[in-house]
Design an enzyme around this catalytic site. Structure first.
Site, PDB file in Angstrom:
ATOM      1  N   HIS A 183      70.999  95.451 -59.321  1.00 48.98           N
ATOM      2  CA  HIS A 183      70.616  96.762 -58.797  1.00 48.98           C
ATOM      3  C   HIS A 183      69.514  97.344 -59.683  1.00 48.98           C
ATOM      4  O   HIS A 183      69.433  97.027 -60.872  1.00 48.98           O
ATOM      5  CB  HIS A 183      71.811  97.710 -58.818  1.00 48.98           C
ATOM      6  CG  HIS A 183      72.888  97.333 -57.855  1.00 48.98           C
ATOM      7  ND1 HIS A 183      73.854  98.225 -57.463  1.00 48.98           N
ATOM      8  CD2 HIS A 183      73.168  96.177 -57.211  1.00 48.98           C
ATOM      9  CE1 HIS A 183      74.675  97.640 -56.613  1.00 48.98           C
ATOM     10  NE2 HIS A 183      74.284  96.389 -56.454  1.00 48.98           N
ATOM     11  N   GLU A 237      69.025 100.355 -61.002  1.00 58.14           N
ATOM     12  CA  GLU A 237      69.444 101.112 -62.174  1.00 58.14           C
ATOM     13  C   GLU A 237      70.084 100.219 -63.227  1.00 58.14           C
ATOM     14  O   GLU A 237      69.890 100.419 -64.431  1.00 58.14           O
ATOM     15  CB  GLU A 237      70.369 102.273 -61.797  1.00 58.14           C
ATOM     16  CG  GLU A 237      71.608 101.887 -61.013  1.00 58.14           C
ATOM     17  CD  GLU A 237      71.439 101.921 -59.514  1.00 58.14           C
ATOM     18  OE1 GLU A 237      70.528 101.245 -58.977  1.00 58.14           O
ATOM     19  OE2 GLU A 237      72.249 102.605 -58.848  1.00 58.14           O
ATOM     20  N   CYS A 251      76.072 103.159 -57.245  1.00 59.01           N
ATOM     21  CA  CYS A 251      77.367 102.635 -56.826  1.00 59.01           C
ATOM     22  C   CYS A 251      78.349 102.734 -58.002  1.00 59.01           C
ATOM     23  O   CYS A 251      77.970 103.133 -59.106  1.00 59.01           O
ATOM     24  CB  CYS A 251      77.220 101.185 -56.385  1.00 59.01           C
ATOM     25  SG  CYS A 251      76.857 100.048 -57.755  1.00 59.01           S
ATOM     26  N   CYS A 294      77.204 100.608 -61.116  1.00 65.35           N
ATOM     27  CA  CYS A 294      76.130 101.240 -61.891  1.00 65.35           C
ATOM     28  C   CYS A 294      76.614 102.534 -62.552  1.00 65.35           C
ATOM     29  O   CYS A 294      76.229 102.831 -63.684  1.00 65.35           O
ATOM     30  CB  CYS A 294      74.921 101.486 -61.005  1.00 65.35           C
ATOM     31  SG  CYS A 294      74.155  99.931 -60.459  1.00 65.35           S
TER      32      CYS A 294
END
Length: 176
Positions: free
Chosen positions: A59, A61, A89, A92
């Protein structure tokens, strides 16, 4: 303690995250971008690479935080802010909480997978040893529009591919 950001800085840094998201879209990734800021400067940036790397952890981030950790030579980022175009999410959000980031600024809400405000509130849960200041909805219309356009185009391509397959099957059947 980190220095508070101005409204102009917040808009600028989210603009940089949106720029990262556009890079993701150009290579067929879901358009999500992130930047980590410390002392008013971007120290890392990233965009989604899940499809290209076939790795569910890639992802935007997550990648930006790991790069910031490497650059700071520390797993802690207590003076850092994260800007991301989509609500993080739970994976993260856990990393954000564990690395002690002070503030998260995000664009669009994620009603189906958000770990910050939409489904869960991991970053502000007082049962945890660190809470994060959450700033939702920063340039959310731009972030949302990027995602909607991307998924509309994906559906359009899938529909065209299905139609092409059906046509090829029909032609193949006529040639028998």
């Amino acid at each position: 303690m980190s220095v508070p950001l101005t409204a102009n800085q917040i808009q600028y840094f989210m603009g940089e995250a949106l720029h990262e998201a556009r890079k993701a879209a150009l290579i067929g990734e879901v358009p999500i971008g992130a930047v980590v800021v410390q002392n008013g400067q971007i120290i890392s940036r990233a965009f989604n690479l899940r499809e290209h790397l076939q790795d569910g952890s890639q992802h935007a981030e997550y990648q930006a935080i790991l790069e910031a950790n490497r650059l700071q030579h520390s797993w802690r980022l207590p003076e850092a802010q994260l800007f991301v175009t989509l609500e993080p999410c739970i994976m993260c959000a856990g990393l954000i909480q564990q690395t002690r980031i002070t503030d998260v600024y995000y664009g669009a809400d994620d009603a189906k997978g958000g770990g910050v405000t939409s489904m869960y509130e991991l970053l502000t849960d007082e049962r945890l040893n660190h809470q994060v200041n959450v700033h939702a909805g920063v340039r959310d219309q731009e972030a949302s529009a990027l995602l909607k356009t991307f998924f509309k185009d994906v559906r359009k391509r899938k529909k065209a591919a299905k139609k092409a397959r059906q046509l090829a099957d029909k032609k193949a059947g006529q040639n028998l």
